[in-house]
Design a protein around this motif. Structure first.
Motif, PDB file in Angstrom:
ATOM      1  N   ARG A  52       0.827  -1.100  -0.041  1.00 22.65           N
ATOM      2  CA  ARG A  52      -0.020  -0.177  -0.108  1.00 22.65           C
ATOM      3  C   ARG A  52       0.746   1.226  -0.122  1.00 22.65           C
ATOM      4  O   ARG A  52       1.964   1.336   0.490  1.00 22.65           O
ATOM      5  CB  ARG A  52      -0.745  -0.106   1.098  1.00 22.65           C
ATOM      6  CG  ARG A  52      -2.011  -1.395   1.297  1.00 22.65           C
ATOM      7  CD  ARG A  52      -2.711  -0.997   2.709  1.00 22.65           C
ATOM      8  NE  ARG A  52      -3.578  -2.024   2.767  1.00 22.65           N
ATOM      9  CZ  ARG A  52      -4.248  -2.431   3.899  1.00 22.65           C
ATOM     10  NH1 ARG A  52      -4.173  -1.467   4.778  1.00 22.65           N
ATOM     11  NH2 ARG A  52      -4.946  -3.612   3.932  1.00 22.65           N
ATOM     12  N   ASN A  53       0.381   2.302  -0.801  1.00 23.21           N
ATOM     13  CA  ASN A  53       1.149   3.465  -0.573  1.00 23.21           C
ATOM     14  C   ASN A  53       0.144   4.543  -0.292  1.00 23.21           C
ATOM     15  O   ASN A  53      -0.743   4.807  -1.103  1.00 23.21           O
ATOM     16  CB  ASN A  53       1.545   3.686  -2.052  1.00 23.21           C
ATOM     17  CG  ASN A  53       2.697   4.802  -2.183  1.00 23.21           C
ATOM     18  OD1 ASN A  53       3.189   5.271  -1.317  1.00 23.21           O
ATOM     19  ND2 ASN A  53       3.144   5.249  -3.288  1.00 23.21           N
ATOM     20  N   GLU A  54       0.170   5.147   0.840  1.00 23.44           N
ATOM     21  CA  GLU A  54      -0.959   6.004   1.408  1.00 23.44           C
ATOM     22  C   GLU A  54      -0.100   6.962   2.299  1.00 23.44           C
ATOM     23  O   GLU A  54       0.652   6.878   2.931  1.00 23.44           O
ATOM     24  CB  GLU A  54      -1.788   5.138   2.377  1.00 23.44           C
ATOM     25  CG  GLU A  54      -1.044   4.446   3.553  1.00 23.44           C
ATOM     26  CD  GLU A  54      -2.229   3.317   4.001  1.00 23.44           C
ATOM     27  OE1 GLU A  54      -2.005   3.114   5.222  1.00 23.44           O
ATOM     28  OE2 GLU A  54      -2.845   2.571   3.362  1.00 23.44           O
ATOM     29  N   PRO A  55      -1.108   8.109   2.474  1.00 26.30           N
ATOM     30  CA  PRO A  55      -0.590   9.265   3.135  1.00 26.30           C
ATOM     31  C   PRO A  55      -0.196   8.722   4.609  1.00 26.30           C
ATOM     32  O   PRO A  55      -1.342   8.274   5.246  1.00 26.30           O
ATOM     33  CB  PRO A  55      -1.384  10.437   3.108  1.00 26.30           C
ATOM     34  CG  PRO A  55      -2.668   9.627   2.176  1.00 26.30           C
ATOM     35  CD  PRO A  55      -2.300   8.489   1.699  1.00 26.30           C
ATOM     36  N   ALA A  74       3.187  -0.786   4.221  1.00 24.33           N
ATOM     37  CA  ALA A  74       2.625   0.421   3.629  1.00 24.33           C
ATOM     38  C   ALA A  74       3.569   1.293   3.754  1.00 24.33           C
ATOM     39  O   ALA A  74       4.471   1.569   4.685  1.00 24.33           O
ATOM     40  CB  ALA A  74       1.355   0.905   4.562  1.00 24.33           C
ATOM     41  N   ASN A  76       4.800   5.592   3.305  1.00 24.02           N
ATOM     42  CA  ASN A  76       4.068   6.884   3.185  1.00 24.02           C
ATOM     43  C   ASN A  76       4.191   7.632   1.766  1.00 24.02           C
ATOM     44  O   ASN A  76       5.436   7.679   1.342  1.00 24.02           O
ATOM     45  CB  ASN A  76       5.006   7.860   4.082  1.00 24.02           C
ATOM     46  CG  ASN A  76       4.318   9.244   4.517  1.00 24.02           C
ATOM     47  OD1 ASN A  76       3.622   9.634   3.623  1.00 24.02           O
ATOM     48  ND2 ASN A  76       4.646   9.609   5.590  1.00 24.02           N
ATOM     49  N   SER A  77       3.112   7.674   1.265  1.00 27.17           N
ATOM     50  CA  SER A  77       2.882   8.646  -0.024  1.00 27.17           C
ATOM     51  C   SER A  77       3.401   9.808  -0.193  1.00 27.17           C
ATOM     52  O   SER A  77       3.525  10.462  -1.216  1.00 27.17           O
ATOM     53  CB  SER A  77       1.567   8.149  -0.727  1.00 27.17           C
ATOM     54  OG  SER A  77       0.598   8.928   0.193  1.00 27.17           O
ATOM     55  N   GLN A  84      11.057   6.602  -0.347  1.00 20.40           N
ATOM     56  CA  GLN A  84       9.863   5.390  -0.213  1.00 20.40           C
ATOM     57  C   GLN A  84      10.623   4.259  -0.816  1.00 20.40           C
ATOM     58  O   GLN A  84      10.378   3.202  -0.057  1.00 20.40           O
ATOM     59  CB  GLN A  84       8.855   5.730  -1.172  1.00 20.40           C
ATOM     60  CG  GLN A  84       7.881   6.841  -0.948  1.00 20.40           C
ATOM     61  CD  GLN A  84       6.978   7.113  -1.656  1.00 20.40           C
ATOM     62  OE1 GLN A  84       6.511   6.473  -2.967  1.00 20.40           O
ATOM     63  NE2 GLN A  84       6.290   8.400  -1.724  1.00 20.40           N
TER      64      GLN A  84
END
Length: 178
Positions: A52-55, A74, A76-77, A84
């Motif tokens: 997952r790539n999420e804020p 996950a 941090n987008s 990353q």
């Protein structure tokens, strides 16, 4: 002109912390182009990891957790794509070395932690794994000897942050401070 790196001495790295990364590189050359290992492509090819790539908050780089028979990583987008890459390689190190010990979510708040504050050594091991996967020791030393000896140039060659380059150089004994 900026900082230049020179090969001063050979400092051995703990081979148990990088052996997994070396095996991945050896067995998965299709994910490597020039000096860049496609860590996102590799992780996406693994059947038991969901990426997952999420804020996330500014201080959170990523996390890994076991959920039923699968692992979720996950990233941090909101962070720099080069960071990353290191974060994903770091989390992959947790998966590779600590998956049997993972319970719940393991969140990485700060990369490049002081080893003294890492009582179990798991952050140190994950950083060493990530550094070897993205900047293999032989390739790193050869790049420096070929004249690619500034953090900026090495960052571009290996597609990692300059901070990751300096960490690698420090851990290999190429520079004295980090």
């Amino acid at each position: 002109m900026g900082r230049r790196l020179n090969i001063q001495s050979v400092v051995p790295v703990n081979s148990s912390q990088i052996q997994g990364a070396r095996e991945i590189l050896k067995d998965n050359s299709k994910y490597r182009k020039d000096l860049v290992f496609d860590v996102f492509g590799y992780v996406n090819s693994l059947g038991d990891i969901e990426l997952r790539n999420e804020p996330m908050g500014d201080s959170i780089s990523g996390w890994i957790k076991k959920q039923e028979q699968k692992y979720i990583i996950a990233i941090n987008s909101l962070q720099n794509p080069l960071r990353q890459r290191f974060t994903l390689a770091h989390e992959l190190g947790h998966y590779y070395y600590h998956c049997g010990e993972l319970e719940g979510q393991h969140t990485d708040i700060t990369l490049f932690r002081n080893a003294n504050g890492d009582q179990l050594g798991i952050e140190y091991a994950a950083n060493e794994f990530a550094a070897e996967l993205l900047m293999p020791e032989n390739d790193f030393r050869n790049a420096i000897q070929a004249g690619n000896n500034t953090p900026k140039i090495l960052s571009q060659l290996f597609q990692v942050t300059e901070k990751a380059v300096l960490y690698r150089a420090y851990k290999l004994g190429i520079v004295k401070t980090f």
